[in-house]
Design a protein around this motif. Sequence first.
Motif, PDB file in Angstrom:
ATOM      1  N   ARG A   1      83.368 -53.128  37.408  1.00  0.00           N
ATOM      2  CA  ARG A   1      82.413 -52.337  38.181  1.00  0.00           C
ATOM      3  C   ARG A   1      82.198 -52.888  39.589  1.00  0.00           C
ATOM      4  O   ARG A   1      81.522 -52.272  40.406  1.00  0.00           O
ATOM      5  CB  ARG A   1      81.070 -52.270  37.461  1.00  0.00           C
ATOM      6  CG  ARG A   1      81.151 -51.515  36.160  1.00  0.00           C
ATOM      7  CD  ARG A   1      79.832 -51.550  35.478  1.00  0.00           C
ATOM      8  NE  ARG A   1      79.365 -50.195  35.248  1.00  0.00           N
ATOM      9  CZ  ARG A   1      78.242 -49.912  34.653  1.00  0.00           C
ATOM     10  NH1 ARG A   1      77.439 -50.881  34.253  1.00  0.00           N
ATOM     11  NH2 ARG A   1      77.881 -48.673  34.455  1.00  0.00           N
TER      12      ARG A   1
ATOM     13  N   ARG B   1      75.904 -57.349  32.844  1.00  0.00           N
ATOM     14  CA  ARG B   1      75.538 -56.019  33.326  1.00  0.00           C
ATOM     15  C   ARG B   1      74.874 -55.204  32.215  1.00  0.00           C
ATOM     16  O   ARG B   1      73.877 -54.527  32.436  1.00  0.00           O
ATOM     17  CB  ARG B   1      76.790 -55.308  33.866  1.00  0.00           C
ATOM     18  CG  ARG B   1      76.573 -53.884  34.309  1.00  0.00           C
ATOM     19  CD  ARG B   1      75.595 -53.816  35.456  1.00  0.00           C
ATOM     20  NE  ARG B   1      75.142 -52.461  35.644  1.00  0.00           N
ATOM     21  CZ  ARG B   1      74.902 -51.921  36.812  1.00  0.00           C
ATOM     22  NH1 ARG B   1      75.039 -52.621  37.907  1.00  0.00           N
ATOM     23  NH2 ARG B   1      74.483 -50.684  36.894  1.00  0.00           N
ATOM     24  N   SER B   2      75.409 -55.288  31.010  1.00  0.00           N
ATOM     25  CA  SER B   2      74.825 -54.520  29.897  1.00  0.00           C
ATOM     26  C   SER B   2      73.426 -55.035  29.562  1.00  0.00           C
ATOM     27  O   SER B   2      72.522 -54.239  29.278  1.00  0.00           O
ATOM     28  CB  SER B   2      75.734 -54.574  28.675  1.00  0.00           C
ATOM     29  OG  SER B   2      75.902 -55.908  28.247  1.00  0.00           O
TER      30      SER B   2
ATOM     31  N   TYR C   1      71.377 -56.472  31.682  1.00  0.00           N
ATOM     32  CA  TYR C   1      70.540 -56.023  32.797  1.00  0.00           C
ATOM     33  C   TYR C   1      70.101 -54.575  32.572  1.00  0.00           C
ATOM     34  O   TYR C   1      68.923 -54.240  32.724  1.00  0.00           O
ATOM     35  CB  TYR C   1      71.306 -56.162  34.112  1.00  0.00           C
ATOM     36  CG  TYR C   1      70.628 -55.520  35.295  1.00  0.00           C
ATOM     37  CD1 TYR C   1      69.621 -56.182  35.986  1.00  0.00           C
ATOM     38  CD2 TYR C   1      70.996 -54.237  35.713  1.00  0.00           C
ATOM     39  CE1 TYR C   1      68.992 -55.588  37.069  1.00  0.00           C
ATOM     40  CE2 TYR C   1      70.368 -53.638  36.792  1.00  0.00           C
ATOM     41  CZ  TYR C   1      69.376 -54.316  37.466  1.00  0.00           C
ATOM     42  OH  TYR C   1      68.746 -53.714  38.528  1.00  0.00           O
ATOM     43  N   ASP C   2      71.046 -53.719  32.181  1.00  0.00           N
ATOM     44  CA  ASP C   2      70.723 -52.314  31.932  1.00  0.00           C
ATOM     45  C   ASP C   2      69.715 -52.166  30.796  1.00  0.00           C
ATOM     46  O   ASP C   2      68.809 -51.336  30.852  1.00  0.00           O
ATOM     47  CB  ASP C   2      71.992 -51.514  31.637  1.00  0.00           C
ATOM     48  CG  ASP C   2      72.877 -51.346  32.856  1.00  0.00           C
ATOM     49  OD1 ASP C   2      72.345 -51.442  33.998  1.00  0.00           O
ATOM     50  OD2 ASP C   2      74.090 -51.116  32.685  1.00  0.00           O
ATOM     51  N   LYS C   3      69.846 -52.980  29.734  1.00  0.00           N
ATOM     52  CA  LYS C   3      68.898 -52.936  28.618  1.00  0.00           C
ATOM     53  C   LYS C   3      67.517 -53.405  29.052  1.00  0.00           C
ATOM     54  O   LYS C   3      66.510 -52.801  28.678  1.00  0.00           O
ATOM     55  CB  LYS C   3      69.404 -53.799  27.460  1.00  0.00           C
ATOM     56  CG  LYS C   3      70.558 -53.200  26.711  1.00  0.00           C
ATOM     57  CD  LYS C   3      71.045 -54.147  25.642  1.00  0.00           C
ATOM     58  CE  LYS C   3      72.363 -53.644  25.058  1.00  0.00           C
ATOM     59  NZ  LYS C   3      72.944 -54.622  24.140  1.00  0.00           N
TER      60      LYS C   3
ATOM     61  N   LYS D   1      66.284 -53.231  31.996  1.00  0.00           N
ATOM     62  CA  LYS D   1      65.747 -52.183  32.859  1.00  0.00           C
ATOM     63  C   LYS D   1      65.223 -51.019  32.015  1.00  0.00           C
ATOM     64  O   LYS D   1      64.119 -50.513  32.259  1.00  0.00           O
ATOM     65  CB  LYS D   1      66.837 -51.717  33.831  1.00  0.00           C
ATOM     66  CG  LYS D   1      66.335 -50.836  34.933  1.00  0.00           C
ATOM     67  CD  LYS D   1      67.363 -50.640  36.017  1.00  0.00           C
ATOM     68  CE  LYS D   1      68.472 -49.745  35.551  1.00  0.00           C
ATOM     69  NZ  LYS D   1      69.384 -49.306  36.603  1.00  0.00           N
ATOM     70  N   ALA D   2      65.961 -50.619  31.004  1.00  0.00           N
ATOM     71  CA  ALA D   2      65.550 -49.510  30.132  1.00  0.00           C
ATOM     72  C   ALA D   2      64.295 -49.861  29.334  1.00  0.00           C
ATOM     73  O   ALA D   2      63.435 -49.004  29.104  1.00  0.00           O
ATOM     74  CB  ALA D   2      66.688 -49.149  29.187  1.00  0.00           C
TER      75      ALA D   2
ATOM     76  N   ARG E   1      66.329 -48.640  44.283  1.00  0.00           N
ATOM     77  CA  ARG E   1      67.674 -48.522  43.741  1.00  0.00           C
ATOM     78  C   ARG E   1      68.697 -48.994  44.757  1.00  0.00           C
ATOM     79  O   ARG E   1      68.423 -49.056  45.953  1.00  0.00           O
ATOM     80  CB  ARG E   1      67.944 -47.074  43.352  1.00  0.00           C
ATOM     81  CG  ARG E   1      67.071 -46.604  42.212  1.00  0.00           C
ATOM     82  CD  ARG E   1      67.293 -45.174  41.897  1.00  0.00           C
ATOM     83  NE  ARG E   1      68.707 -44.957  41.593  1.00  0.00           N
ATOM     84  CZ  ARG E   1      69.228 -43.800  41.244  1.00  0.00           C
ATOM     85  NH1 ARG E   1      68.454 -42.744  41.148  1.00  0.00           N
ATOM     86  NH2 ARG E   1      70.502 -43.679  41.001  1.00  0.00           N
TER      87      ARG E   1
END
Length: 133
Positions: free
Chosen positions: A23, A34-35, A37-39, A41-42, A51
């Motif tokens: 990415r 990254r995954s 971080y996304d979790k 954030k969610a 953003r």
Amino acid sequence: MAEIFNNRVCVFANELIAFDSQRKVGCKSGFVSRSNYDKMKANRHIIVLRRSVPGSSALVDFETMRQDVKKRYIQIYGDPRAEIAAKTQKSILEDAIVYSNAAYEFFSVKYRYDGDKKLPPRRLTNIPLMCAS
């Protein structure tokens, strides 16, 4: 590197995320996948205040980060609150400088150089300062 955004101390998301070659995000000193971080954030374990846009990473509110993430960030990059405090602290000289009508009048009316040349008006905005006694 820390930044103030909406009166909140923020850090760049790229500094948190470990480099992801697919990415092309993150950095070598990043420590969160990254995954993950996304979790986070969610699940609202971190709050993104701005953003990402081309040329600038997303800004994460430092105070909303989990304690373990904050601690690791401080170990790697230093305390962002201290960095912001150092950037915004005025020196004694800055506090002593005040606007002076007398200085403005002198440089706009009486001061001449190279014979009889006056300072251009755009230069006068930087001059009318003096130290308070």
